[in-house]
Enzyme design. Structure first.
Site, PDB file in Angstrom:
ATOM      1  N   ASN A  20       0.836  -1.209   0.000  1.00  0.00           N
ATOM      2  CA  ASN A  20       0.000   0.000   0.000  1.00  0.00           C
ATOM      3  C   ASN A  20       0.865   1.251   0.000  1.00  0.00           C
ATOM      4  OD1 ASN A  20      -3.020  -0.425   0.119  1.00  0.00           O
ATOM      5  ND2 ASN A  20      -2.321  -1.944   1.597  1.00  0.00           N
TER       6      ASN A  20
ATOM      7  N   MET B 144       0.957  -2.898  11.916  1.00  0.00           N
ATOM      8  CA  MET B 144       0.239  -3.917  12.674  1.00  0.00           C
ATOM      9  C   MET B 144       0.476  -3.803  14.177  1.00  0.00           C
ATOM     10  SD  MET B 144      -1.347  -5.142  10.157  1.00  0.00           S
ATOM     11  CE  MET B 144      -2.125  -6.698  10.534  1.00  0.00           C
ATOM     12  N   ARG B 145       0.478  -2.596  14.686  1.00  0.00           N
ATOM     13  CA  ARG B 145       0.551  -2.389  16.126  1.00  0.00           C
ATOM     14  C   ARG B 145      -0.686  -1.622  16.570  1.00  0.00           C
ATOM     15  NH1 ARG B 145       3.558  -5.508  18.658  1.00  0.00           N
ATOM     16  NH2 ARG B 145       3.521  -4.065  20.422  1.00  0.00           N
TER      17      ARG B 145
ATOM     18  N   ASN C 291      -6.133   5.142   8.385  1.00  0.00           N
ATOM     19  CA  ASN C 291      -5.773   3.727   8.341  1.00  0.00           C
ATOM     20  C   ASN C 291      -6.513   3.055   7.183  1.00  0.00           C
ATOM     21  OD1 ASN C 291      -4.712   1.195   9.316  1.00  0.00           O
ATOM     22  ND2 ASN C 291      -6.735   0.758  10.201  1.00  0.00           N
TER      23      ASN C 291
ATOM     24  N   HIS D 178      -8.083  -0.734   6.275  1.00  0.00           N
ATOM     25  CA  HIS D 178      -8.418  -2.015   6.899  1.00  0.00           C
ATOM     26  C   HIS D 178      -9.108  -2.890   5.862  1.00  0.00           C
ATOM     27  CE1 HIS D 178      -9.304  -4.828  10.083  1.00  0.00           C
ATOM     28  NE2 HIS D 178     -10.530  -4.923   9.580  1.00  0.00           N
TER      29      HIS D 178
ATOM     30  N   THR E 234      -9.505   6.459  15.410  1.00  0.00           N
ATOM     31  CA  THR E 234      -9.909   6.917  16.735  1.00  0.00           C
ATOM     32  C   THR E 234      -9.357   5.908  17.743  1.00  0.00           C
ATOM     33  OG1 THR E 234     -11.967   5.677  16.631  1.00  0.00           O
ATOM     34  CG2 THR E 234     -12.027   7.961  15.834  1.00  0.00           C
TER      35      THR E 234
ATOM     36  N   GLN F 277      -7.711  -3.746  -4.806  1.00  0.00           N
ATOM     37  CA  GLN F 277      -8.569  -2.565  -4.590  1.00  0.00           C
ATOM     38  C   GLN F 277      -7.931  -1.584  -3.614  1.00  0.00           C
ATOM     39  OE1 GLN F 277     -11.389  -1.666  -6.213  1.00  0.00           O
ATOM     40  NE2 GLN F 277     -10.789  -3.413  -7.475  1.00  0.00           N
TER      41      GLN F 277
HETATM   42  C1  GAR Z   1      -3.177  -4.766   3.890  1.00  0.00           C
HETATM   43  O1  GAR Z   1      -4.098  -5.685   3.415  1.00  0.00           O
HETATM   44  C2  GAR Z   1      -3.835  -3.859   4.924  1.00  0.00           C
HETATM   45  O2  GAR Z   1      -5.158  -3.524   4.626  1.00  0.00           O
HETATM   46  C3  GAR Z   1      -3.744  -4.718   6.152  1.00  0.00           C
HETATM   47  O3  GAR Z   1      -2.480  -5.315   6.102  1.00  0.00           O
HETATM   48  C4  GAR Z   1      -2.085  -5.460   4.725  1.00  0.00           C
HETATM   49  C5  GAR Z   1      -0.728  -4.811   4.563  1.00  0.00           C
HETATM   50  O4  GAR Z   1      -0.226  -5.014   3.276  1.00  0.00           O
HETATM   51  N1  GAR Z   1      -3.928  -3.944   7.342  1.00  0.00           N
HETATM   52  C6  GAR Z   1      -4.552  -4.390   8.434  1.00  0.00           C
HETATM   53  O5  GAR Z   1      -4.970  -5.507   8.538  1.00  0.00           O
HETATM   54  C7  GAR Z   1      -4.650  -3.391   9.562  1.00  0.00           C
HETATM   55  N2  GAR Z   1      -5.634  -3.777  10.516  1.00  0.00           N
HETATM   56  P1  GAR Z   1       0.969  -4.107   2.730  1.00  0.00           P
HETATM   57  O6  GAR Z   1       2.063  -4.080   3.794  1.00  0.00           O
HETATM   58  O7  GAR Z   1       1.422  -4.855   1.495  1.00  0.00           O
HETATM   59  O8  GAR Z   1       0.418  -2.749   2.443  1.00  0.00           O
END
Ligand code: GAR
Length: 200
Positions: free
Chosen positions: A14, A94-95, A111, A113, A145, A177
């Site tokens: 991302n 992821m914290r 964020n 999700h 939040t 997406q």
């Molecule tokens: C993504 O799918 C993101 O939406 C998710 O982790 C992945 C990271 O991929 N995030 C969460 O689950 C947060 N709660 P990336 O490091 O390739 O962007």
């Protein structure tokens, strides 16, 4: 210049999509915005090399070196603040952040999700969507939040759940997406400088 600081923990696809969008869509010229830094809580996060290759400052704040969440978040905030952020972007970070950190960046912390919030906050979203028999799944960009995976929704995209989907195939469809949606949502935020985002 509006400074964007991106927080990652892993592959950073991302983050990479956002980096590509800043270059392709000339965010510096259009919005006066740039990615000031990419910060990871893991030294081995794959995205760090890509950010560095694009001339973006990279920082590592290893969460394992801190005794408490509060101590980690304080160190993280110090590093983030050194880049004078106008917007802090969580991109696969992821914290769980402490209320103190979230409140410090209220209204400028977003964020992504991988579910259609408010459905399936937390982990294992794709398997949970399949197990629940969902016919659609998707992704949400939202303001952060103090409640995990809640907060005002900025953008969403929907994908079908196909009969033979596994968590992995669904995750791949959603991720494609995410790469479209997150840059678009951030560009929208940057364009709408007059938008007054509610503080929590
Ligand atoms: C993504 O799918 C993101 O939406 C998710 O982790 C992945 C990271 O991929 N995030 C969460 O689950 C947060 N709660 P990336 O490091 O390739 O962007």
């Amino acid at each position: 210049m509006k400074n964007i600081v991106i927080l990652i923990s892993g592959g950073g696809s991302n983050m990479a999509a956002i980096v590509r969008a800043t270059e392709r869509d000339r965010w510096a010229e259009r919005f006066g915005a740039r990615i000031a830094a990419v910060v990871s809580n893991k030294a081995e996060a794959g995205g760090l090399a890509l950010a560095a290759a694009h001339g973006i400052a990279t920082e590592i704040v290893p969460h394992k070196e801190f005794p408490t969440r509060e101590a980690f978040d304080e160190a993280l905030a110090k590093v983030v603040d050194a880049h004078s952020p106008d917007l802090v972007v969580l991109a696969g970070f992821m914290r769980i952040l402490t209320p103190g950190f979230v409140e410090r960046y209220a209204g400028r912390l977003v964020n992504i999700h991988p579910s259609l919030l408010p459905a399936f906050p937390g982990l294992n979203t794709h398997q949970r969507a399949i197990d629940a028999g969902c016919k659609v799944a998707g992704v949400t960009v939202h303001q952060v939040t103090t409640e995990l995976d809640h907060g005002p929704i900025l953008a969403q995209a929907v994908v079908p759940v196909l009969p033979d989907d596994t968590a992995a195939t669904l995750a791949g469809r959603v991720l494609a997406q995410e790469h479209q949606l997150y840059p678009r949502a951030i560009a929208g935020w940057l364009a709408d400088t007059s938008r007054h985002i509610r503080k929590f």
